[in-house]
Design a protein around this motif. Structure first.
Motif, short mmCIF file in Angstrom:
data_model
loop_
_atom_site.label_atom_id
_atom_site.label_comp_id
_atom_site.label_asym_id
_atom_site.label_seq_id
_atom_site.Cartn_x
_atom_site.Cartn_y
_atom_site.Cartn_z
N THR A 1 0.83 -1.20 0.00
CA THR A 1 0.00 0.00 0.00
C THR A 1 0.87 1.25 0.00
OG1 THR A 1 -1.81 -1.10 1.17
CG2 THR A 1 -1.76 1.30 1.27
N LEU A 2 1.91 1.25 0.84
CA LEU A 2 2.79 2.42 0.93
C LEU A 2 3.55 2.65 -0.36
CD1 LEU A 2 4.19 1.94 4.54
CD2 LEU A 2 2.73 3.81 3.77
N LYS A 3 3.99 1.57 -1.00
CA LYS A 3 4.81 1.72 -2.20
C LYS A 3 3.99 1.76 -3.49
CE LYS A 3 9.00 -0.25 -0.23
NZ LYS A 3 10.14 -1.17 -0.41
N GLY A 4 2.99 0.91 -3.57
CA GLY A 4 2.23 0.83 -4.81
C GLY A 4 1.19 1.93 -4.96
N GLN A 5 0.60 2.39 -3.85
CA GLN A 5 -0.46 3.39 -3.93
C GLN A 5 -0.04 4.77 -3.42
OE1 GLN A 5 -3.45 0.36 -2.05
NE2 GLN A 5 -4.69 1.79 -3.25
N LEU A 6 0.90 4.80 -2.48
CA LEU A 6 1.32 6.08 -1.89
C LEU A 6 2.73 6.49 -2.30
CD1 LEU A 6 -0.22 5.64 1.68
CD2 LEU A 6 -1.17 6.89 -0.27
N ASP A 7 3.34 5.75 -3.23
CA ASP A 7 4.62 6.13 -3.84
C ASP A 7 5.72 6.38 -2.80
OD1 ASP A 7 3.45 5.99 -6.35
OD2 ASP A 7 2.85 8.09 -6.31
N LEU A 8 5.87 5.46 -1.86
CA LEU A 8 6.87 5.64 -0.80
C LEU A 8 8.27 5.81 -1.36
CD1 LEU A 8 7.61 5.61 2.23
CD2 LEU A 8 7.84 3.13 2.04
N GLU A 9 8.63 5.00 -2.36
CA GLU A 9 10.00 5.07 -2.88
C GLU A 9 10.19 6.17 -3.92
OE1 GLU A 9 12.46 1.16 -2.34
OE2 GLU A 9 10.96 0.85 -3.90
N LEU A 10 9.13 6.90 -4.22
CA LEU A 10 9.23 8.03 -5.15
C LEU A 10 9.02 9.34 -4.38
CD1 LEU A 10 7.15 6.53 -8.10
CD2 LEU A 10 9.64 6.61 -7.88
N HIS A 11 9.56 9.39 -3.18
CA HIS A 11 9.32 10.51 -2.27
C HIS A 11 9.98 11.80 -2.75
CE1 HIS A 11 13.43 9.78 -0.89
NE2 HIS A 11 13.10 8.50 -0.80
N GLY A 12 11.14 11.73 -3.39
CA GLY A 12 11.81 12.92 -3.89
C GLY A 12 12.58 13.70 -2.86
N GLY A 13 12.74 13.17 -1.63
CA GLY A 13 13.50 13.86 -0.59
C GLY A 13 14.99 13.89 -0.88
N ARG A 14 15.63 15.01 -0.58
CA ARG A 14 17.07 15.16 -0.82
C ARG A 14 17.86 15.43 0.45
NH1 ARG A 14 15.47 12.96 -4.45
NH2 ARG A 14 15.50 13.49 -6.66
N SER A 15 17.18 15.47 1.57
CA SER A 15 17.83 15.63 2.88
C SER A 15 17.12 14.72 3.86
CB SER A 15 17.76 17.09 3.35
OG SER A 15 16.41 17.46 3.58
N ILE A 16 17.72 14.49 5.02
CA ILE A 16 17.12 13.59 5.98
C ILE A 16 15.79 14.15 6.47
CG2 ILE A 16 18.38 14.58 7.93
CD1 ILE A 16 17.35 10.88 7.42
N GLU A 17 15.71 15.49 6.60
CA GLU A 17 14.44 16.10 7.02
C GLU A 17 13.38 15.94 5.93
OE1 GLU A 17 17.31 17.73 6.87
OE2 GLU A 17 17.89 18.03 8.98
N GLY A 18 13.82 16.11 4.66
CA GLY A 18 12.88 15.98 3.56
C GLY A 18 12.34 14.57 3.41
#
Length: 297
Positions: free
Chosen positions: A245-262
């Motif tokens: 659910t997190l990866k397939g529907q909520l795009d967990l691995e496509l988060h786009g964060g570039r810092s640990i906070e992001g």
């Protein structure tokens, strides 16, 4: 009751606004309140729009009058990162408002959160101090990034979570998470935690037993099967469906964060969205607790 994205966002806004109460800060209030910010962040994830610039163009056309004020892209990028502690507390507040919160069984697992693929990224990224290379046995692949350690109920309701380097032992992360928030265990005597072979440790078993927690996990092939081990296979599939659910529907691995906070803010954003959907589905008596289909359009 009609179950759609507008109904969910309205209910979530009211819930968070009541939970936050009157703002404690002095001076002029922000044009976009904290309750509106969290609702806006949940809506973005549920509708599957990863680009913040595209999202800010999407809202006025498709959610008219839902948010009287929208910040610019730079402001919207900064607010969720600054609101990371608030996101964490909001996940807990919404989750605790369901009948699933007091469940006496937890499911535990970790899943990769990829943050980059090229060697230059791994060397120059601001995540280099936290992220590392790790191996994912379930997908038979190496990745560079972090691991999300998620504890949830069998229905998929998030209880607590942590991000850590793939090189950190899963058992150390579990003890650190439970030590950081001891009330979670203290309020659930006789708690059962269901995990995989990666949490095999006599020391961990003793540490949990001292806190009246039982760990149910598969035994190694050369060991005597543990009690109740035959119950593990169908239950273990639950955590895999939560990760899906997190990866397939909520795009967990496509988060786009570039810092640990992001990265942390974007992971928390997705966990809050899933928690809000479960909360709303339970409140409205939907047959599927973790279904997001009604909210993705």
């Amino acid at each position: 009751m009609t179950t759609d994205i507008n109904t969910l966002l309205t209910a979530l806004y009211v819930k968070i606004d009541d939970w936050l109460g009157q703002p404690r800060r002095s001076g002029r209030p922000p044009k976009l309140s904290d309750a509106e910010l969290l609702t806006l962040a949940v809506a973005q994830v549920l509708l599957g729009i990863r680009s913040e610039a595209r999202w800010l163009r999407f809202v006025p056309a498709h959610l008219p009058a839902a948010f009287p004020y929208l910040p610019g892209q730079s402001g919207y990028n900064k607010r969720p990162r600054a609101a990371l502690p608030l996101l964490k507390r909001a996940i807990r507040a919404v989750a605790a408002d369901t009948d699933l919160w007091t469940d006496s069984a937890w499911v535990l697992d970790s899943t990769p959160v990829e943050c980059g693929r090229s060697r230059p990224t791994a060397r120059r990224s601001r995540l280099a101090r936290w992220a590392s290379y790790g191996y994912c046995p379930s997908h038979s692949r190496w990745f560079w990034g972090l691991r999300l350690h998620l504890i949830c109920t069998p229905a998929g309701l998030p209880v607590t979570w942590a991000l850590a380097s793939p090189k950190v032992d899963e058992r150390q992360v579990l003890t650190a998470v439970l030590e950081h928030d001891p009330d979670l265990v203290a309020q659930r005597p006789g708690l059962l935690i269901i995990a995989d072979k990666g949490y095999a440790s006599a020391e961990l078993d003793r540490w949990l037993a001292e806190r009246r927690v039982r760990l149910l996990r598969p035994s190694y092939r050369n060991r005597t099967p543990r009690p109740d081990e035959h119950l593990l296979k169908p239950i273990r599939q639950l955590i895999e469906s939560v990760n899906d659910t997190l990866k397939g529907q909520l795009d967990l691995e496509l988060h786009g964060g570039r810092s640990i906070e992001g990265v942390a803010a974007r992971v928390a954003q997705r966990l809050l969205a899933m928690t809000a959907a479960i909360w709303h589905n339970r409140a409205t008596g939907q047959p599927l607790t973790r279904s997001l289909i009604a909210y993705d359009h």
